[in-house]
Design a protein around this motif. Structure first.
Motif, short mmCIF file in Angstrom:
data_model
loop_
_atom_site.label_atom_id
_atom_site.label_comp_id
_atom_site.label_asym_id
_atom_site.label_seq_id
_atom_site.Cartn_x
_atom_site.Cartn_y
_atom_site.Cartn_z
N ILE A 81 0.85 -1.19 0.00
CA ILE A 81 0.00 0.00 0.00
C ILE A 81 0.89 1.25 0.00
CG2 ILE A 81 -1.82 1.26 1.23
CD1 ILE A 81 -2.52 -1.43 2.60
N THR A 82 0.54 2.23 -0.81
CA THR A 82 1.22 3.53 -0.77
C THR A 82 0.18 4.64 -0.64
OG1 THR A 82 1.22 3.96 -3.15
CG2 THR A 82 3.06 2.65 -2.26
N VAL A 83 0.59 5.72 -0.01
CA VAL A 83 -0.28 6.88 0.21
C VAL A 83 0.50 8.14 -0.11
CG1 VAL A 83 -1.68 8.15 1.87
CG2 VAL A 83 -1.53 5.65 2.02
N ARG A 84 -0.07 9.05 -0.90
CA ARG A 84 0.53 10.35 -1.21
C ARG A 84 -0.42 11.47 -0.74
NH1 ARG A 84 4.47 10.30 -5.40
NH2 ARG A 84 4.75 8.26 -6.40
N ARG A 85 0.15 12.65 -0.49
CA ARG A 85 -0.66 13.80 -0.17
C ARG A 85 -1.52 14.20 -1.37
NH1 ARG A 85 0.49 16.68 4.43
NH2 ARG A 85 2.38 16.10 5.52
N THR A 86 -0.91 14.24 -2.52
CA THR A 86 -1.60 14.59 -3.77
C THR A 86 -1.09 13.68 -4.87
OG1 THR A 86 0.07 16.24 -4.34
CG2 THR A 86 -1.88 17.00 -3.10
N PRO A 87 -1.89 13.49 -5.91
CA PRO A 87 -1.41 12.66 -7.03
C PRO A 87 -0.17 13.27 -7.66
CG PRO A 87 -3.76 12.98 -7.17
CD PRO A 87 -3.28 13.92 -6.09
N PRO A 88 0.78 12.43 -8.06
CA PRO A 88 1.98 12.96 -8.72
C PRO A 88 1.70 13.44 -10.13
CG PRO A 88 2.00 10.60 -8.80
CD PRO A 88 0.78 10.97 -8.00
N ALA A 89 2.54 14.32 -10.62
CA ALA A 89 2.43 14.75 -12.02
C ALA A 89 3.03 13.67 -12.90
CB ALA A 89 3.17 16.07 -12.22
N ARG A 90 2.18 13.14 -13.77
CA ARG A 90 2.65 12.06 -14.65
C ARG A 90 2.23 12.42 -16.08
NH1 ARG A 90 4.53 7.90 -11.67
NH2 ARG A 90 3.60 7.50 -9.63
N GLN A 91 3.17 12.37 -16.97
CA GLN A 91 2.90 12.63 -18.39
C GLN A 91 3.52 11.54 -19.23
OE1 GLN A 91 4.23 16.55 -19.38
NE2 GLN A 91 2.48 17.55 -18.39
N LEU A 92 2.78 11.02 -20.17
CA LEU A 92 3.32 10.05 -21.11
C LEU A 92 4.07 10.75 -22.23
CD1 LEU A 92 0.35 7.53 -21.38
CD2 LEU A 92 2.55 7.17 -20.26
#
Length: 487
Positions: free
Chosen positions: A476-487
């Protein structure tokens, strides 16, 4: 009215908290010492298994969601009930299984200890925090597997059922329990009765006794995610193969042909007492029984003579009688197999120094000397009160003989030099080692299991092994906010 009142369970299986007729019919509960019928037990069918698995799956979710003290309380109470009613329940063990009172009492002691130890599992750490290269909380968590199938044998049915049932339940699973049809009461009925009285909600323990078809239905059922099987190596291979086809985890505790190595510095009289216990306790019907006695050539003759004399003094008979050291073996088929192995070994050159005969189901404790290494009483698991003794010249030869077996369950080494014993054990592959003790030992908090043809490794006993056996790992992982991800 006794705790194990016969009226509700006679001729019935236990499904969804009720005693109901099984589609497999009934089977007589027979006392091997006398042939008397003690009761009638119910048998399940594969259809019963499917129904029980489905409802167990449904009941398991609510059980797993309970606060951990609630699950722990049920297991603690179950342990108390085993202790409180030990006299009555061990009486069933004596009569149905043929166990002498000491063995029956030990089984009840272990059953209580297994429940008390399992009561600590719900509050054990459920995972760990993991390092992560990303800006996030990363951790693992242990979750119940779901429905666990427990298939147990006839020889020590109470222990070999409860050691899987108790931790599986404690960790939030539901259980389908299939005891051997010859020992349904000790291996199943009394466990169901104790846990129901302890407050286990309906549907979490389903008692489905039966034959191979019922066992196969358990392994194949899609709701069953873990199978805990104890039995012969041949049957275990079949269970493992079927489980693999269905991607079901299988924990296999199988046969053994354990060695007791007696070094030249051992006290022979003490070694003989260990050897007699290891080979003759519970009529040799224990997976950890000493099947092979490896004795240094300098003390070999004295050892054989003393062990034969000890065997001749042991009283064999109805275990309800006073002073009996060995009771009956479970049935005529088992007795005939034991005797065939002894007779074939004698034909190959082994000498019978004591025993080698039987009366009804009472097989005399037997000591064989001059045993060729390929004689079946030495090379195979006898599962009877037979001690096969061979000499060795030095440590290297002892290691070679001990390691030549396909089995790898338990090992005993008797020596005055403890460090030498530990060094010797390092060279012999087994799952269990006892220095200055015989091989038949069991404790609820100790990991138990064998290697090679004896099974798939330690997976019972103590928090670590039981958690590994009856839970799944989730990352399980938890972040404060979704990371910026670009293809």
């Amino acid at each position: 009215m006794t705790f194990l009142d016969r009226a509700p369970w006679q001729g019935r299986i236990f499904v969804d908290g009720d005693w109901r007729p099984g589609a497999g019919g009934t089977v007589p509960v027979v006392e091997p010492a006398t042939g008397a019928e003690l009761a009638q037990a119910g048998l399940a069918s594969p259809d019963d298994v499917r129904d029980a698995a489905r409802s167990a799956h449904e009941a398991q979710r609510a059980w797993a969601a309970l606060p951990h003290p609630a699950r722990a309380a049920v297991l603690r109470r179950a342990g108390d009930l085993f202790a409180e009613h030990a006299a009555e329940l061990s009486g069933w063990n004596v009569r149905e299984v043929g166990a002498v009172p000491m063995m029956a009492g030990f089984s009840l002691h272990v059953a209580a200890e297994e429940c008390w130890a399992a009561a600590a599992l719900p509050s054990a750490p459920q995972g760990e925090v993991l390092a992560s290269e990303d800006d996030r909380l990363s951790f693992s968590r242990r979750l119940p597997a779901g429905v666990v199938g427990v298939i147990s044998p006839f020889n020590v049915p109470l222990i070999l059922s409860i050691r899987s049932v108790a931790p599986a339940l404690a960790l939030g699973n539901a259980v389908l329990l299939k005891p051997d049809p010859r020992t349904v009461v000790t291996g199943g009925v009394l466990i169901a009765r104790v846990l129901a009285e302890a407050g286990l909600p309906a549907g979490l323990l389903q008692l489905v006794p039966g034959g191979a078809d019922v066992g196969q239905a358990i392994v194949e059922d899609p709701h069953v995610r873990v199978v805990s099987f104890t039995g012969s190596t041949a049957a275990g291979r079949a269970v493992g193969a079927t489980a693999a086809e269905h991607l079901t985890r299988a924990h296999l505790e199988l046969g053994g042909n354990s060695a007791l190595v007696v070094l030249e510095d051992a006290d022979v009289a003490e070694a003989v007492e260990q050897a007699a216990w290891g080979s003759f306790f519970h009529q040799g019907q224990v997976c950890m029984t000493v099947g092979r006695h490896l004795v240094h050539e300098s003390v070999h003759d004295e050892f054989v003579s003393r062990l034969a004399a000890k065997a001749e003094t042991l009283v064999v008979g109805d275990p309800t009688s006073e002073g009996v050291a060995l009771g009956p073996v479970i049935d005529a088929g088992q007795r005939d197999r034991i005797h065939a192995l002894v007779e074939e070994s004698e034909r190959r050159g082994a000498k019978v120094h004591a025993g080698g005969w039987f009366d009804e189901l009472f097989y005399r404790p037997t000591v064989l000397g001059d045993v060729p290494h390929d004689a079946p009483a030495f090379a195979e698991e006898v599962f009877g009160p037979v001690a096969a003794v061979v000499p060795f010249r030095d440590d290297d030869e002892a290691v070679a003989i001990a390691a030549a077996s396909e089995y790898g369950l338990a090992l005993g080494i008797v020596t005055r030099d403890v460090m030498r014993g530990l060094a010797l054990a390092e060279r012999i592959p087994t799952g269990i080692v006892h220095v200055n003790d015989q091989t038949v030992n069991d404790e609820a908090n100790a990991p138990f299991g064998g290697v090679r043809a004896s099974g798939t490794g330690a997976r019972f006993g103590g928090a670590t092994a039981n958690v590994e056996a009856f839970t799944e790992t989730r990352w399980i992982t938890v972040r404060r906010t979704p990371p910026a991800r670009q293809l």
